[in-house]
Design a protein around this motif. Structure first.
Motif, PDB file in Angstrom:
ATOM      1  N   GLU A 336      39.390   8.023  -0.741  1.00 46.64           N
ATOM      2  CA  GLU A 336      40.045   8.994   0.146  1.00 46.64           C
ATOM      3  C   GLU A 336      41.385   8.431   0.658  1.00 46.64           C
ATOM      4  O   GLU A 336      42.401   9.109   0.613  1.00 46.64           O
ATOM      5  CB  GLU A 336      39.118   9.252   1.328  1.00 46.64           C
ATOM      6  N   THR A 337      41.358   7.190   1.154  1.00 53.17           N
ATOM      7  CA  THR A 337      42.604   6.554   1.617  1.00 53.17           C
ATOM      8  C   THR A 337      42.902   5.313   0.769  1.00 53.17           C
ATOM      9  O   THR A 337      43.842   4.584   1.062  1.00 53.17           O
ATOM     10  CB  THR A 337      42.514   6.140   3.102  1.00 53.17           C
ATOM     11  N   GLY A 338      42.076   5.077  -0.219  1.00 52.21           N
ATOM     12  CA  GLY A 338      42.250   3.901  -1.072  1.00 52.21           C
ATOM     13  C   GLY A 338      40.951   3.624  -1.801  1.00 52.21           C
ATOM     14  O   GLY A 338      40.127   4.523  -1.963  1.00 52.21           O
ATOM     15  N   TYR A 339      40.784   2.382  -2.216  1.00 57.17           N
ATOM     16  CA  TYR A 339      39.533   2.005  -2.876  1.00 57.17           C
ATOM     17  C   TYR A 339      38.921   0.789  -2.198  1.00 57.17           C
ATOM     18  O   TYR A 339      39.646  -0.138  -1.810  1.00 57.17           O
ATOM     19  CB  TYR A 339      39.768   1.669  -4.352  1.00 57.17           C
ATOM     20  N   LEU A 340      37.608   0.798  -2.091  1.00 54.94           N
ATOM     21  CA  LEU A 340      36.876  -0.383  -1.634  1.00 54.94           C
ATOM     22  C   LEU A 340      36.273  -1.048  -2.863  1.00 54.94           C
ATOM     23  O   LEU A 340      35.729  -0.368  -3.744  1.00 54.94           O
ATOM     24  CB  LEU A 340      35.768   0.015  -0.647  1.00 54.94           C
ATOM     25  N   VAL A 341      36.357  -2.363  -2.894  1.00 51.05           N
ATOM     26  CA  VAL A 341      35.960  -3.119  -4.075  1.00 51.05           C
ATOM     27  C   VAL A 341      35.033  -4.243  -3.615  1.00 51.05           C
ATOM     28  O   VAL A 341      35.164  -4.735  -2.484  1.00 51.05           O
ATOM     29  CB  VAL A 341      37.250  -3.692  -4.733  1.00 51.05           C
ATOM     30  N   ALA A 342      34.106  -4.646  -4.490  1.00 49.12           N
ATOM     31  CA  ALA A 342      33.220  -5.760  -4.111  1.00 49.12           C
ATOM     32  C   ALA A 342      34.071  -7.003  -3.822  1.00 49.12           C
ATOM     33  O   ALA A 342      34.970  -7.324  -4.604  1.00 49.12           O
ATOM     34  CB  ALA A 342      32.237  -6.051  -5.232  1.00 49.12           C
ATOM     35  N   PRO A 343      33.793  -7.698  -2.700  1.00 48.96           N
ATOM     36  CA  PRO A 343      34.588  -8.892  -2.385  1.00 48.96           C
ATOM     37  C   PRO A 343      34.610  -9.873  -3.553  1.00 48.96           C
ATOM     38  O   PRO A 343      33.595 -10.067  -4.219  1.00 48.96           O
ATOM     39  CB  PRO A 343      33.859  -9.493  -1.178  1.00 48.96           C
ATOM     40  N   ARG A 344      35.777 -10.443  -3.809  1.00 46.95           N
ATOM     41  CA  ARG A 344      35.986 -11.492  -4.809  1.00 46.95           C
ATOM     42  C   ARG A 344      35.835 -11.021  -6.253  1.00 46.95           C
ATOM     43  O   ARG A 344      35.834 -11.845  -7.164  1.00 46.95           O
ATOM     44  CB  ARG A 344      35.049 -12.689  -4.542  1.00 46.95           C
ATOM     45  N   ASP A 345      35.724  -9.715  -6.467  1.00 46.80           N
ATOM     46  CA  ASP A 345      35.619  -9.205  -7.842  1.00 46.80           C
ATOM     47  C   ASP A 345      37.034  -8.962  -8.383  1.00 46.80           C
ATOM     48  O   ASP A 345      37.588  -7.862  -8.264  1.00 46.80           O
ATOM     49  CB  ASP A 345      34.781  -7.915  -7.843  1.00 46.80           C
ATOM     50  N   ILE A 346      37.594 -10.014  -8.977  1.00 48.23           N
ATOM     51  CA  ILE A 346      38.993  -9.979  -9.437  1.00 48.23           C
ATOM     52  C   ILE A 346      39.211  -8.814 -10.412  1.00 48.23           C
ATOM     53  O   ILE A 346      40.187  -8.066 -10.317  1.00 48.23           O
ATOM     54  CB  ILE A 346      39.352 -11.316 -10.151  1.00 48.23           C
TER      55      ILE A 346
END
Ligand code: UDP
Ligand code: GLC
Length: 394
Positions: A336-346
């Motif tokens: 919606e305002t961006g993306y959330l990604v699993a921490p440290r998942d390059i």
């Protein structure tokens, strides 16, 4: 008459970190709501200068070097060191208690781990209520256990900068004071949408259509600068024309920071990124820096308590790709305002960046949604009003 009129704030950081930026916005709004703040600082620096500019009176609390430099990264491991630190803390707390009485402060408001302990003790001595403004997750280990025990006894109220931080302290403080979550404010006039082609791209000689990805964080190990460089490598494979900004300076005087900024620059060279990554150091034109970006990336390696830069990027109307940890999911809405990604998942960070770089209309849509969300969540006056309501409860 309003019972809380004079408030003595205690802030250990001498430079401008996120905790100081957040506090400055509150301090700027409080006089308009009838509160007279004074701030006890640990010495001169950018924070004290900013307070002078705001016309907020300050008092320098004479805090010994040993206590000033103690950090969660380097706490004394031996009993002797811990004992010396505790003695130092008690004498500083006594000075703070005297100051509280001299200023006839109705309440102490602390902003930082060391300040919580000092203000907590000073409040006991001077018999004044203490509000902890908790902006960090409690430390681990023995120090963390002591800190949690103090959190149950010393403050009358804890304000946490996110529900995540509130949850971390509340879980074990059931018997303790009320804990409320209150997101940080952002200056929505200063952080407003602007054109991508502006002073920052001009300074760097970058065209308006050069894909530009930035990370803005003070140089401290847990912010994930190394991961950002690895992400830049991965994005560079797919989008060779992309450029990257690393913005932020080494503002911390505490242990565990020396030499880190230099090691990051070496790391960029070793990764073959010398031509693609610009290290801009600390800047005071963050609204312009944000406007120049196509995407802001935030990839801390430890849970981020809040992350002001995310809220600021949203206010400027820029999409954000951030680690789903700590308080971040309370700020950034995935898809919606961006993306959330699993921490440290390059790989996941790189894929999300490449996706957004290729879709200008999606960037604009996320950016506009970010600005709307920022206006709804981060208003300064609304924040100050809620702090005042909290004071009235203690
Ligand atoms: N900031 C700044 N100049 C810089 C880097 C950061 O003014 O070069 C500001 C940034 O705009 C934000 C704050 O410093 O308001 C950093 O806060 P954040 O909560 O993101 O991180 P912290 O360092 O407090 O963990
Ligand atoms: C601390 C936290 C950061 C937060 C800032 C303002 O510096 O590390 O996450 O944004 O305080 O509350």
């Amino acid at each position: 008459m309003d019972p809380v009129r004079r408030v003595l704030f205690v802030n250990p950081g001498r430079e401008l970190g996120g905790a100081e930026h957040s506090l400055l916005l509150l301090l700027g709004a409080l006089p308009g709501l009838g509160v007279e703040p004074t701030v006890a600082v640990f010495g001169d620096g950018a924070f004290q200068s900013a307070l002078a500019w705001l016309d907020v009176p300050t008092v320098v609390l004479d805090v010994p070097e040993r206590l000033r430099r103690a950090s969660r990264y380097a706490l004394p491991s031996r009993l002797v060191g811990a004992g010396l630190l505790a003695t130092t803390a008690i004498s500083s707390a006594l000075r703070l208690a005297t100051l509280t009485k001299q200023l006839k402060a109705d309440l102490l408001h602390s902003n930082g781990l060391k300040a919580h302990v000092l203000a907590g003790l000073a409040g006991r001595i001077a018999r004044r209520p203490v509000v902890w403004h908790l902006r960090d997750f409690p430390p681990g280990g023995l120090v963390g256990r002591l800190f949690r025990a103090a959190a149950r006894r010393l403050p009358s109220l804890v304000i946490a900068n996110s529900a995540a931080v509130a949850g971390a302290i509340r879980s074990e403080a059931n018997s303790g004071p009320p804990v409320i979550a209150l997101l940080n404010p952002v200056d929505l006039d200063r952080f407003r949408p602007g054109p991508v082609a502006g002073p920052v791209r001009a300074e760097l000689g970058l065209a308006a259509d050069t894909p530009l990805v930035g990370m803005i964080a003070h140089i401290t190990p847990w912010k994930g600068h190394e991961d950002f460089l690895a992400i830049a490598c991965a994005v560079g494979d797919a989008v060779p024309e992309a450029r990257f900004l690393v913005v932020g300076g080494p503002i911390y005087e505490t242990e565990g920071h020396a030499g880190y900024a230099e090691s990051l620059r070496r790391c960029a060279v070793e990764l073959g990124l010398a031509e693609r990554v610009f290290f801009l150091g600390g800047r005071d034109d963050i609204p312009e820096v944000l406007a120049a970006l196509d995407v802001l990336v935030h990839c801390p390696t430890a849970p981020e308590p809040f992350g002001r830069v995310l809220a600021e990027a949203m206010a400027v109307g820029r999409p954000v790709i951030a680690a789903a940890c700590g308080g971040i999911p309370e700020i950034v809405r995935d898809g919606e305002t961006g993306y959330l990604v699993a921490p440290r998942d390059i790989g996941a960070f790189a894929a999300a960046i490449v996706r957004l770089l290729g879709r200008p209309e999606l960037r604009a849509q996320f950016g506009a949604a970010g600005r709307r969300r920022a206006e709804a969540l981060f208003d300064v006056r609304a924040h100050a009003t809620r702090v005042l309501d909290a004071y009235r409860c203690v």
